[in-house]
Design a protein around this motif. Sequence first.
Motif, PDB file in Angstrom:
ATOM      1  N   ALA A  84     -36.092  -8.602   7.007  1.00 12.71           N
ATOM      2  CA  ALA A  84     -34.666  -8.721   6.735  1.00 12.71           C
ATOM      3  C   ALA A  84     -34.009 -10.122   6.431  1.00 12.71           C
ATOM      4  N   ILE A  85     -33.079 -10.121   5.604  1.00 12.57           N
ATOM      5  CA  ILE A  85     -32.231 -11.418   5.345  1.00 12.57           C
ATOM      6  C   ILE A  85     -30.968 -11.096   6.017  1.00 12.57           C
ATOM      7  N   SER A 131     -19.956 -14.672   4.079  1.00  9.29           N
ATOM      8  CA  SER A 131     -21.316 -15.599   4.140  1.00  9.29           C
ATOM      9  C   SER A 131     -22.322 -15.037   3.021  1.00  9.29           C
ATOM     10  N   ASP A 132     -22.084 -13.876   2.519  1.00  9.61           N
ATOM     11  CA  ASP A 132     -22.916 -13.209   1.499  1.00  9.61           C
ATOM     12  C   ASP A 132     -22.525 -13.653   0.220  1.00  9.61           C
ATOM     13  N   ARG A 133     -21.219 -14.265  -0.152  1.00 11.77           N
ATOM     14  CA  ARG A 133     -20.842 -14.683  -1.529  1.00 11.77           C
ATOM     15  C   ARG A 133     -21.602 -15.675  -2.270  1.00 11.77           C
ATOM     16  N   PRO A 134     -21.725 -15.379  -3.303  1.00  7.79           N
ATOM     17  CA  PRO A 134     -22.225 -16.468  -4.148  1.00  7.79           C
ATOM     18  C   PRO A 134     -21.493 -17.642  -4.228  1.00  7.79           C
ATOM     19  N   ALA A 143     -29.792 -15.375  -1.608  1.00 12.79           N
ATOM     20  CA  ALA A 143     -30.063 -14.667  -3.077  1.00 12.79           C
ATOM     21  C   ALA A 143     -31.204 -15.455  -3.443  1.00 12.79           C
ATOM     22  N   MET A 144     -31.548 -16.619  -3.325  1.00 12.87           N
ATOM     23  CA  MET A 144     -32.830 -17.327  -3.743  1.00 12.87           C
ATOM     24  C   MET A 144     -33.933 -16.602  -2.903  1.00 12.87           C
ATOM     25  N   VAL A 145     -33.757 -16.320  -1.847  1.00 12.05           N
ATOM     26  CA  VAL A 145     -34.983 -15.865  -0.925  1.00 12.05           C
ATOM     27  C   VAL A 145     -35.060 -14.469  -1.154  1.00 12.05           C
ATOM     28  N   TRP A 149     -38.339 -12.934  -2.801  1.00 15.06           N
ATOM     29  CA  TRP A 149     -39.051 -11.613  -2.061  1.00 15.06           C
ATOM     30  C   TRP A 149     -39.314 -10.571  -3.196  1.00 15.06           C
ATOM     31  N   GLU A 150     -38.445 -10.194  -3.715  1.00 16.00           N
ATOM     32  CA  GLU A 150     -38.406  -8.898  -4.862  1.00 16.00           C
ATOM     33  C   GLU A 150     -39.657  -9.444  -5.783  1.00 16.00           C
TER      34      GLU A 150
END
Length: 190
Positions: A84-85, A131-134, A143-145, A149-150
């Motif tokens: 998880a992230i 803390s999730d906001r771009p 978002a980069m990780v 990962w995807e």
Amino acid sequence: MQTFRARSSVVWGWIAVGAGAALALLHLVTVGFSRGTGGFGLGVAAIAVGTAAFLRPRVEAHDDAVVLRNTTHAVSIPFARLGAIETRWSLTLVDDAGRRWGAFAAPAPGAAASMRRPAGEDDASLGGRPSDRPGTASGDAAAMVHDAWEDWRAGHPDGESDAAVERTPDLVGVALAVLAIAGGAWGLFG
């Protein structure tokens, strides 16, 4: 490989390095090297802290793993072991064993930044944590990780790998921490 380091860390790091170099040089020019203990030691400490704490920590997304380079250690988490992230306090990666690994380079925004809304957005459109906001360090790093990962999952549908999570000391970071302590002690007590 993609690398993330918060813009504020780069700014604060170079401010510390510049201020430390100016302090050390100014002290040596004014009192000479033979008596240049106080300012010179504190200048060296500021340079070491700025480099170790702000300029070196980063998040690296490789083809098959994510590496968190913190002040005195590095953690390599293969995507096969990533569970998880999270972004509550900073970018935190949780491995498949439930262990949590924080990224010093990607902190969550402070209280003041959390209260600011991007232009044209209201509470309903924001969703999630600040803390999730771009545009936030933790959000951009997450978002980069997540994207890396995807991409890895698309090429590895079975998700199998023998790689293990590795935590290793960062010898340069440890040396900089020792230099900061020694420079500070020399500056204060020398």
